[in-house]
Structure formats: C-alpha cells, structure tokens
Design an enzyme around this catalytic site. Structure first.
Site, PDB file in Angstrom:
ATOM      1  CB  CYS A 162      11.240 -21.810  13.217  1.00  0.00           C
ATOM      2  SG  CYS A 162      11.626 -20.420  12.153  1.00  0.00           S
TER       3      CYS A 162
ATOM      4  CG  HIS B 164      14.963 -24.483  12.057  1.00  0.00           C
ATOM      5  ND1 HIS B 164      13.825 -25.155  11.656  1.00  0.00           N
ATOM      6  CD2 HIS B 164      14.826 -23.219  11.627  1.00  0.00           C
ATOM      7  CE1 HIS B 164      13.038 -24.325  10.999  1.00  0.00           C
ATOM      8  NE2 HIS B 164      13.609 -23.145  10.966  1.00  0.00           N
TER       9      HIS B 164
ATOM     10  CD  GLU C 226      14.178 -28.352  13.335  1.00  0.00           C
ATOM     11  OE1 GLU C 226      14.473 -27.927  14.477  1.00  0.00           O
ATOM     12  OE2 GLU C 226      13.588 -27.654  12.485  1.00  0.00           O
TER      13      GLU C 226
END
Ligand code: GLN
Length: 199
Positions: A78, A175, A177
C-alpha cells in the site's frame, strides 16, 4: 536470516507479527545501521508522504536504494508500494524510484475507499483475500514489471495492476499483513533466504 520492517510510520508491527507467525526473525528498521543488519526489508502501509518525509529526515533514502539495487529483497504494501514507485499521478513526493511504475493514490474513490475482496493472483491456485484501505493502483508500469494481479478501472475499462514484481521488488496495493494469509510474506522470506545464502 532476519527481515526488517521500516518502522517510521504505519503498520510495521502487523508485518512483524506475520513474520513471527512464520517463525522468521524480524526487526524494526529506523537507521542505516539497522538496515545494514537485515536480509530483506518490508515497507508497510500507512501514509506514503509521511513515510517519505521521515525516510528523508532519517537519512534512509540512499541506503535503501543502495541495498535494493544490490539485490536485497523488498516488499512494499500500500503506502510502501507508493514509496517504492517512480511517480504518482497527482504530484511530487519523496519516493525511492526503484519500482518502475507510476501509481494513482487513493485510486478506488471515496465510496469504496476501503473494502475486502477475493482475487486471483498469477501462480496461485486459490484466490487470495485482499484488504484494500485507501489503496493505490498502478496507473502505468514499465516493461520489466511483472503483473501478478490487476483490477479493472470502471471509468476507463483499463486493467490496473495491484500486485507486481520487478526482480527483487514485490509490491501489493492491499494489506497482506491484515489477513491470516501469509503467502506474500512467504515469497519475501524465500527471496531473502536465497539472497542471504549466495551459491
Ligand atoms: N492512501 C495512503 C497513501 O496515499 C495509503 C494507504 C495505506 O497504506 N493503507 O499513502
């Protein structure tokens, strides 16, 4: 083998938590010395103009460029993708100019500026789950940039890449994560393992 997360701003802690889930040692990187001690680098999501300004103030721009040009694997997610890129469609900001793409920031517009989707990624049998938060897409990519996933821009009908690889550089608009999936980090760990054990 140790993987660093650029820890100036943004969700670096979530990246380090994903590395822990994979049993890989992670480290926060804020200085050139800390950068020199890792085998790969993650540039997290957050606010790309802030990450760029802080990287400049912390004297990290040139050291990151040197490491990545020397082959160190890097993952940008991002805002991290924006920071790795070579331009944006809406003006100047501090960028690394390592990834040969021009990004459009906040590309998905106000109504859907944050959303989740399952998408196909080249080389993966199953769709992946992607969390987009005020995400960019790639407006224009150079010839050396491999496109692993893209979305269609509803206003132009054109494909806009959201997962790309250029040599040792991997970048996602979304994302990884923030989901339970670890495939993006596994790609980085594999590249870092190769890089830290030259044949
Ligand atoms: N919109 C942010 C930017 O332009 C990126 C958002 C994110 O990293 N989730 O930098």
């Amino acid at each position: 083998m140790k993987i660093g997360a650029l820890a100036l701003q943004g969700d670096f802690r979530e990246h380090l938590a994903t590395l822990r889930r994979l049993g890989v040692e992670g480290a926060e990187v804020r200085t050139p010395e800390e950068l020199a001690a890792v085998d790969a680098l993650i540039i997290p999501g957050g606010e790309s103009t802030t990450i760029g300004k802080l990287a400049h103030i912390y004297g990290l721009i040139e050291p990151i460029r040197e490491c990545v040009r020397a082959g160190m694997p890097v993952l940008g997610t991002c805002a991290g993708m924006i920071f790795l890129a070579s331009g944006t469609t809406d003006g100047d900001q501090d960028q690394l100019h390592l990834l040969d793409v021009v990004v459009e920031r906040n590309a998905f517009g106000r109504q859907v500026d944050s959303f989740e989707a399952d998408m196909q990624v080249a080389g993966r049998a199953e769709p992946v789950h992607a969390v987009f938060i005020r995400a960019p897409w790639i407006h224009k990519a150079g010839a050396d940039v491999e496109i692993l996933a893209a979305v269609v821009d509803p206003s132009s009908g054109e494909e806009r890449p959201v997962v790309v690889r250029q040599g040792n550089i991997l970048a996602t608009s979304f994302h990884p994560e923030l989901t339970s999936e670890t495939w993006v980090h596994e790609l980085l760990v594999a590249a870092a393992t190769d890089h830290s054990q030259p044949s």
